[in-house]
Scaffold this motif. Structure first.
Motif, short mmCIF file in Angstrom:
data_model
loop_
_atom_site.label_atom_id
_atom_site.label_comp_id
_atom_site.label_asym_id
_atom_site.label_seq_id
_atom_site.Cartn_x
_atom_site.Cartn_y
_atom_site.Cartn_z
N SER A 66 -0.21 -6.42 -6.56
CA SER A 66 1.03 -7.20 -6.50
C SER A 66 2.23 -6.34 -6.84
CB SER A 66 0.96 -8.38 -7.47
OG SER A 66 1.07 -7.94 -8.81
N ILE A 67 3.39 -6.78 -6.37
CA ILE A 67 4.64 -6.06 -6.64
C ILE A 67 5.00 -6.12 -8.11
CG2 ILE A 67 6.13 -8.05 -6.18
CD1 ILE A 67 6.83 -4.38 -5.17
N ASP A 68 4.66 -7.22 -8.79
CA ASP A 68 4.95 -7.32 -10.22
C ASP A 68 4.13 -6.33 -11.02
OD1 ASP A 68 6.84 -9.35 -9.93
OD2 ASP A 68 5.34 -10.94 -10.06
N GLU A 69 2.87 -6.13 -10.62
CA GLU A 69 2.04 -5.16 -11.33
C GLU A 69 2.56 -3.74 -11.10
OE1 GLU A 69 -2.66 -3.77 -11.56
OE2 GLU A 69 -2.13 -5.81 -10.93
N LEU A 70 3.01 -3.46 -9.87
CA LEU A 70 3.58 -2.15 -9.58
C LEU A 70 4.86 -1.95 -10.38
CD1 LEU A 70 3.49 0.46 -7.99
CD2 LEU A 70 4.66 -0.71 -6.10
N PHE A 130 14.14 -4.59 -1.71
CA PHE A 130 13.93 -4.56 -0.27
C PHE A 130 12.65 -5.30 0.10
CE2 PHE A 130 12.40 -2.67 3.68
CZ PHE A 130 13.54 -2.65 4.46
N TYR A 131 11.58 -5.04 -0.63
CA TYR A 131 10.29 -5.70 -0.39
C TYR A 131 10.41 -7.21 -0.56
CZ TYR A 131 5.57 -7.36 -1.48
OH TYR A 131 4.40 -8.08 -1.51
N ASP A 132 11.08 -7.64 -1.64
CA ASP A 132 11.21 -9.07 -1.91
C ASP A 132 11.89 -9.82 -0.78
OD1 ASP A 132 9.95 -8.85 -4.35
OD2 ASP A 132 11.80 -8.65 -5.51
N THR A 133 12.75 -9.15 -0.03
CA THR A 133 13.43 -9.77 1.10
C THR A 133 12.64 -9.60 2.40
OG1 THR A 133 15.57 -9.35 0.05
CG2 THR A 133 15.60 -9.86 2.41
N LEU A 134 12.07 -8.42 2.59
CA LEU A 134 11.35 -8.12 3.83
C LEU A 134 10.21 -9.10 4.08
CD1 LEU A 134 10.81 -6.09 6.20
CD2 LEU A 134 9.21 -4.94 4.64
N ILE A 135 9.53 -9.53 3.03
CA ILE A 135 8.34 -10.38 3.23
C ILE A 135 8.67 -11.74 3.85
CG2 ILE A 135 7.03 -9.26 1.39
CD1 ILE A 135 7.76 -11.54 -0.46
N PHE A 194 0.83 -1.20 0.00
CA PHE A 194 0.00 0.00 0.00
C PHE A 194 0.87 1.25 0.00
CE2 PHE A 194 -1.83 3.44 2.55
CZ PHE A 194 -3.01 3.71 1.85
N TRP A 195 1.84 1.28 0.91
CA TRP A 195 2.70 2.46 1.02
C TRP A 195 3.65 2.59 -0.16
CZ3 TRP A 195 1.36 6.31 3.80
CH2 TRP A 195 0.66 6.13 4.98
N LEU A 196 4.09 1.48 -0.67
CA LEU A 196 4.99 1.53 -1.81
C LEU A 196 4.27 2.11 -3.03
CD1 LEU A 196 7.85 0.90 -2.61
CD2 LEU A 196 7.19 -1.46 -3.11
N ALA A 197 3.01 1.72 -3.22
CA ALA A 197 2.23 2.27 -4.34
C ALA A 197 2.01 3.77 -4.16
CB ALA A 197 0.89 1.54 -4.45
#
Length: 357
Positions: A54-58, A83-88, A17-20
C-alpha cells in the motif's frame, strides 16, 4: 533487473511496484553522510525488496529512512505520493497511457496554491521518476519511453511569481523574544528556549540547528562561535553574543543516551523533529499575540535575514550569514528596501499640495 512496464494486474498495482523500486533506488543513491541509523535503513531496504502492498506503508518506510538520517528522500517521494493519489482515479488501463498532457493535468490539480519553489520540486520529482521508468522497463527486448520533460507545463510562473517571505517586524521580534522568556513548556523548557533563540539570533536553518552538537558551540571572547554543517555537507561559522544564549546553554539537560552528542534531543535520546520546532514556534507566537500566514520555524530565518538587510543594506552579508550559495537567493530579502518608493510618495504628495493651493 528490468521488468515489463505493466508488470501487475492493474495500473494502481503496477504504479505501486515502480514507485517502491524508485524509492529503493533513491535510498541507495542519495548522500548518506548524515545517516545515524544504518540498521533502520537496511530494514527499509529489505522490506522494499519484498514488495509494498500500500501507498501508506511505503509512505511510512520513507519516513523511517528520513528519520534514520537519509536526507532528501521525502523531497522526491512526497510529490509522487500526491501524483499517485490522483492518478488512481483516472480510468486508464496501462501505464503506457500516461503522457505529458495527463501529467500536466494532474500537476495542475495537486499544486494549486503552492509556491513556485514547491511546484518546481514537483516537476523535478515527476521528471526523475519517469526517467527512471524509461531506463528500467523492458518487455520482449523493448522499452517504453515516456520522455517526460514538462517544458511547456504552465504551473511555474518564473521570477514574477516569487512570493515574499513571511517575517516579523522589529516590534514583533521584541514581543516574540519576551514571550520566549516567559514561556513554560511541558518538557525541557531550557532546550526549547535555546533552539528558538539560536535560530532567531543567527538565522540558521531548522535542520542545521537540529544537527548541532555541544562541541559545535565554543567561546570566543564575548561571542559564541557556532559551527554549522550546512546543505551539501559544507561548513560555515555563525556568531552570537554569549549573553543571549549562555544561561540556556548552561542549564540545558544533557541526555547521555545520545552518544553522538547532539544538543537538541528528546527524552528517548533521539533528535527533535522540524515539526516539533514549528509547533513550539506557533505556541510562542500565539502567546505573543502575533499572527502570520506562515507560523513555522522557517519564518524565524526569514525574519533574521530581513532585519539584517534592513539595518545593514549589505546583500553579501546576508548571503554569508545565511549560507546561500548564490547571491540571487538572498535578493528576496531586499523586498522592503522602499526608500525610493517613499521619495516617490513624497513627490506625489507635494504635487497634490500644489493643486490644492
Amino acid at each position: 533487473m528490468k521488468y515489463p512496464l505493466d508488470c501487475e494486474e492493474d495500473v494502481k498495482t503496477s504504479f505501486m511496484f515502480w514507485l517502491a523500486r524508485y524509492v529503493k533506488f533513491k535510498l541507495n543513491s542519495l548522500s548518506n553522510k548524515e545517516l545515524r541509523d544504518p540498521h533502520a535503513l537496511s530494514s527499509v531496504n529489505y522490506r522494499l525488496a519484498r514488495g509494498v502492498p500500500s501507498i501508506d506503508e511505503l509512505d511510512g518506510m520513507v519516513k523511517e529512512a528520513r528519520n534514520a538520517g537519509l536526507t532528501g528522500v521525502s523531497t522526491y517521494f512526497n510529490p509522487l505520493r500526491k501524483f499517485y493519489d490522483t492518478l488512481i482515479y483516472y480510468p486508464i488501463g496501462s501505464l503506457k497511457q500516461i503522457d505529458e498532457e495527463l501529467i500536466s493535468e494532474i500537476l495542475a490539480s495537486i499544486t494549486g496554491g503552492l509556491s513556485d519553489a514547491s511546484r518546481k520540486n514537483y516537476r523535478i520529482s515527476i521528471i526523475n521518476f519517469f526517467s527512471f521508468l524509461d531506463k528500467q522497463n523492458e518487455e520482449d527486448g523493448k522499452a517504453h519511453v515516456f520522455d517526460i520533460g514538462l517544458k511547456n507545463w504552465q504551473g511555474i510562473t518564473g521570477n514574477s511569481g516569487t512570493k515574499l517571505p513571511e517575517y516579523m517586524s522589529e516590534d514583533e521580534v521584541k514581543r516574540f523574544l519576551q514571550a520566549i522568556d516567559e514561556a513554560e513548556f511541558k518538557n525541557n523548557t531550557n532546550r526549547n528556549k535555546l533552539i528558538l533563540k539560536i535560530i532567531i539570533f543567527t538565522g540558521i536553518r531548522v535542520s542545521e540547528a537540529l544537527n548541532l552538537k555541544r562541541k559545535d558551540i565554543y567561546e570566543d571572547g564575548e561571542l559564541y562561535n557556532i559551527r554549522i554543517r550546512a546543505k551539501g555537507n559544507k561548513y560555515r561559522v555563525v556568531m552570537v553574543k554569549r549573553y543571549l544564549i549562555e544561561p540556556y546553554l548552561d542549564a540545558i539537560a544533557i541526555n547521555y543516551i545520545n552518544k553522538e552528542g547532539y544538543l537538541f534531543i528528546n527524552k528517548k535520546g533521539g533528535r527533535l523533529t522540524q515539526a516539533y520546532v514549528s509547533r513550539i514556534v506557533e505556541q510562542v507566537l500565539f502567546k505573543a499575540g502575533i499572527r502570520k500566514a506562515k507560523n513555522g520555524a522557517h519564518m524565524l530565518r526569514h525574519t533574521f535575514a530581513t532585519l539584517l538587510y534592513k539595518n545593514q543594506k549589505d546583500l553579501v552579508l546576508v548571503q554569508e550569514a545565511l549560507g546561500h550559495a548564490s547571491l540571487n537567493t538572498s535578493r528576496i530579502y531586499t523586498h522592503f528596501n522602499n526608500e525610493k518608493l517613499k521619495i516617490a510618495a513624497e513627490v506625489v504628495a507635494e504635487i497634490n499640495e500644489g493643486v490644492s493651493s
